[in-house]
Design a protein around this motif. Structure first.
Motif, PDB file in Angstrom:
ATOM      1  N   ALA A  23       0.816  -1.211   0.000  1.00 39.71           N
ATOM      2  CA  ALA A  23       0.000   0.000   0.000  1.00 39.71           C
ATOM      3  C   ALA A  23       0.852   1.265   0.000  1.00 39.71           C
ATOM      4  N   MET A  26       1.848   2.022  -3.501  1.00 38.11           N
ATOM      5  CA  MET A  26       0.692   2.510  -4.259  1.00 38.11           C
ATOM      6  C   MET A  26       0.403   3.973  -3.928  1.00 38.11           C
ATOM      7  N   PHE A  27       0.535   4.316  -2.653  1.00 36.18           N
ATOM      8  CA  PHE A  27       0.276   5.691  -2.234  1.00 36.18           C
ATOM      9  C   PHE A  27       1.217   6.656  -2.952  1.00 36.18           C
ATOM     10  N   PHE A  31       2.406   1.190  -9.143  1.00 33.20           N
ATOM     11  CA  PHE A  31       1.501   0.052  -9.261  1.00 33.20           C
ATOM     12  C   PHE A  31       2.020  -0.840 -10.376  1.00 33.20           C
ATOM     13  N   TRP A 432      -7.891  13.665   4.648  1.00 26.07           N
ATOM     14  CA  TRP A 432      -7.717  12.222   4.813  1.00 26.07           C
ATOM     15  C   TRP A 432      -8.940  11.567   5.461  1.00 26.07           C
ATOM     16  N   SER A 439     -13.276   5.437   1.029  1.00 26.90           N
ATOM     17  CA  SER A 439     -12.781   4.057   1.008  1.00 26.90           C
ATOM     18  C   SER A 439     -13.785   3.106   1.647  1.00 26.90           C
ATOM     19  N   ARG A 458      -5.898  -2.409  -7.176  1.00 26.03           N
ATOM     20  CA  ARG A 458      -5.298  -1.224  -6.572  1.00 26.03           C
ATOM     21  C   ARG A 458      -6.285  -0.519  -5.639  1.00 26.03           C
ATOM     22  N   CYS A 459      -7.509  -0.336  -6.118  1.00 24.71           N
ATOM     23  CA  CYS A 459      -8.521   0.323  -5.286  1.00 24.71           C
ATOM     24  C   CYS A 459      -8.809  -0.491  -4.035  1.00 24.71           C
ATOM     25  N   LEU A 462      -5.781  -0.102  -1.464  1.00 24.95           N
ATOM     26  CA  LEU A 462      -5.764   1.227  -0.852  1.00 24.95           C
ATOM     27  C   LEU A 462      -6.999   1.461   0.011  1.00 24.95           C
ATOM     28  N   VAL A 465      -6.755  -0.195   3.375  1.00 21.59           N
ATOM     29  CA  VAL A 465      -5.913   0.528   4.326  1.00 21.59           C
ATOM     30  C   VAL A 465      -6.627   1.777   4.829  1.00 21.59           C
ATOM     31  N   PHE A 466      -7.074   2.632   3.897  1.00 29.65           N
ATOM     32  CA  PHE A 466      -7.694   3.897   4.292  1.00 29.65           C
ATOM     33  C   PHE A 466      -9.018   3.674   5.026  1.00 29.65           C
ATOM     34  N   TRP A 469      -8.172   2.142   8.761  1.00 27.19           N
ATOM     35  CA  TRP A 469      -7.021   2.613   9.532  1.00 27.19           C
ATOM     36  C   TRP A 469      -7.361   3.246  10.872  1.00 27.19           C
TER      37      TRP A 469
END
Length: 530
Positions: A23, A26-27, A31, A432, A439, A458-459, A462, A465-466, A469
């Protein structure tokens, strides 16, 4: 897995598995995936195992068959390395095999060494000089697009990012036979020479200057002091005026990477440009690095370099484009002390991500001494959540990169001794917080009505994580498949029942087989003890 034992008879992969990018990469916009054409070619590919490429028995070339003698002569014509035995010949062939590969795969499951009892895994694999040499030969002789895949378990296969190995010169690795260091130095000299000739022909000057500046480090030689004439010639500047006006990898950056403090002072007085670099992602340098970042990350073995930059008014509180302070990337205690003595703030947070230096240092795999020194100099071990990126906790960042961090567990023990709150939950704010909510919406849609064709790996990574979190450090360790961190935190009595904003406990975030197995064993122990 020992001095006399072979690898155990075990099936590493069966069927299909998804190769992923972490991740964090990717951030930053990375990718990577295998194209359809690459996957098609691999169906009929040959497999070369380096395990069989260095036989322990050897034969004097003078007594070998005629064909072997002919190959040895051909390989020696353009080489400074003597080829006296068949073993030398096999070793010298390693770069050629790497160059011919389409995919570089490292099979590094966690197994105990038969003789030492120590764990062998990806971290231990990359400490070995020959393994480092193969990875560097892939970059210097092969294609920069050749993917490097690390397989740690049947369900965990990841693309390796350059920052994980770019600061690991092969000659500084570990060797069973110490004289192998000299052999690797010669291989690296030839591979670097090839790379420099290719880059010069293509006029890729930023990358050329990077490798020219790191030549001595990568080949195990001491730093070299240059005259102005030799400096301009070695780094391919047409003239002094051209060097001063260079907007890319300029003379100050070259002097920093090569460990030449005198040239830093000289070109600074000449008002040479020192602009943030455009990313050299294939060697792990992101967009926005200034020379002071190069000093702490790559020229740490030359302490006078950092001091020279600070004397020329380099900012000790500098931030790169993602908002990471230079202090967070130090790999030596000496550099931490130097920056703080020059008024770097040990608790600085950027306005963008608002993650404190101690947490970012854990993310960057800082050695134990660096983390200890940051704590000694006043870094907050339990940083307050002030919005921003949300993941302010040191343990959350330690979990993120634990699979490639050789200092992970010893740093974790230090943080616990410093009374770090292992149950502190993360909380995002501002922009954020919007990312978190978006997300969570995506995860809800994916679990329900979102068509399969609209789903993206990818989505999903991410968003996972988002969207999750607001969990604890244990939750991050489960989410990122960090078996050793999960085990450590459970032993430290982390609360596995705390729920994040989506109502998930840490255990509900686990995906990898190894972590799920560990959780099952832990739950059995709890039931038995209860």
């Amino acid at each position: 897995m020992g001095n006399t034992e072979a690898v155990p008879d075990a099936r590493m992969l069966a069927g299909k598995t998804q190769v992923s990018v972490d991740a964090g990469a990717m951030f930053l916009g990375e990718f990577q995936k295998l194209s359809r054409g690459s996957r098609a070619r691999l169906k009929d590919a040959y497999v070369w195992l380096d395990y069989f490429s260095v036989p322990q028995e050897w034969l004097d070339i003078a007594n070998a068959d005629t064909e072997t003698q002919h190959i040895a002569r051909q390989m020696h014509w353009n080489s400074t390395m003597a080829i006296r035995t068949t073993q030398d010949l096999h070793i010298r062939a390693i770069p050629f095999f790497v160059q011919a590969c389409d995919v570089f795969v490292a099979l590094v499951p966690p197994l105990r060494h038969h003789d030492t009892g120590l764990w062998c895994n990806y971290v231990s694999w990359f400490t070995r000089g020959w393994c480092r040499c193969e990875v560097w030969c892939r970059l210097l002789l092969g294609s920069a697009k050749m993917p490097v895949v690390v397989v740690c378990s049947p369900d965990q296969a990841d693309f390796v990012q350059p920052w994980q190995w770019a600061n690991g010169p092969p000659t500084q690795g570990q060797f069973t036979i110490e004289t192998d260091s000299a052999v690797i130095a010669q291989i690296m000299q030839e591979a670097l020479g090839h790379k420099l000739r290719v880059l010069e022909a293509r006029k890729k000057w930023d990358m050329y200057r990077y490798f020219a500046a790191r030549y001595e480090v990568l080949t195990g030689q001491p730093s070299r002091k240059r005259t102005l004439a030799s400096f301009l010639a070695d780094f391919k500047f047409d003239s002094f005026a051209a060097a001063v006006a260079e907007t890319g990898m300029g003379p100050i950056a070259c002097a920093t990477l090569s460990g030449d403090a005198e040239m830093i002072s000289f070109f600074s007085q000449a008002k040479a440009l020192s602009n943030p670099l455009k990313g050299l992602l294939e060697v792990g340098i992101p967009n926005g690095y200034t020379p002071i970042y190069l000093a702490v990350r790559y020229a740490w073995h030359c302490p006078e370099v950092l001091q020279s930059l600070l004397e020329t008014k380099a900012n000790p509180d500098a931030l790169d484009m993602p908002g990471i302070p230079v202090l967070a990337l130090c790999v030596t205690v000496r550099d931490v002390v130097t920056l703080v003595e020059n008024r770097a703030d040990v608790n600085k947070r950027s306005a963008y991500i608002k993650v404190p230096i101690l947490s970012l240092a854990c993310n960057a795999c800082a050695p134990l001494g660096v983390v200890a020194k940051l704590l000694e100099m006043g870094a907050h071990v339990n940083p307050a959540a002030v919005g921003g990126f949300g993941t302010a906790h040191p343990f959350a960042h330690l979990a993120l990169t634990s699979a490639v961090n050789p200092h992970c567990l010893e740093v974790a023990r230090l943080l616990v001794q410093a009374e770090c709150n292992i149950n502190l939950q993360c909380r995002a704010g501002g922009f954020w917080r919007l990312v978190e909510m978006a997300s969570r919406c995506y995860l809800q849609l994916e679990a329900g009505a979102l068509p399969a064709r609209s789903r993206s790996v990818r989505c999903r990574v991410l968003a996972s994580v988002f969207g999750e979190w607001t969990t604890t450090p244990l939750g991050f360790a489960c989410l990122f498949g960090s078996e050793q961190m999960v085990h450590f935190l459970l032993e430290a009595r982390a609360d596995a029942e705390l729920r994040n904003a989506r109502g998930h406990t840490a255990f509900q975030l686990a995906r990898s087989c190894s972590v799920l197995k560990l959780i099952q064993e832990h739950q059995k122990q709890v039931q038995h003890s209860g």
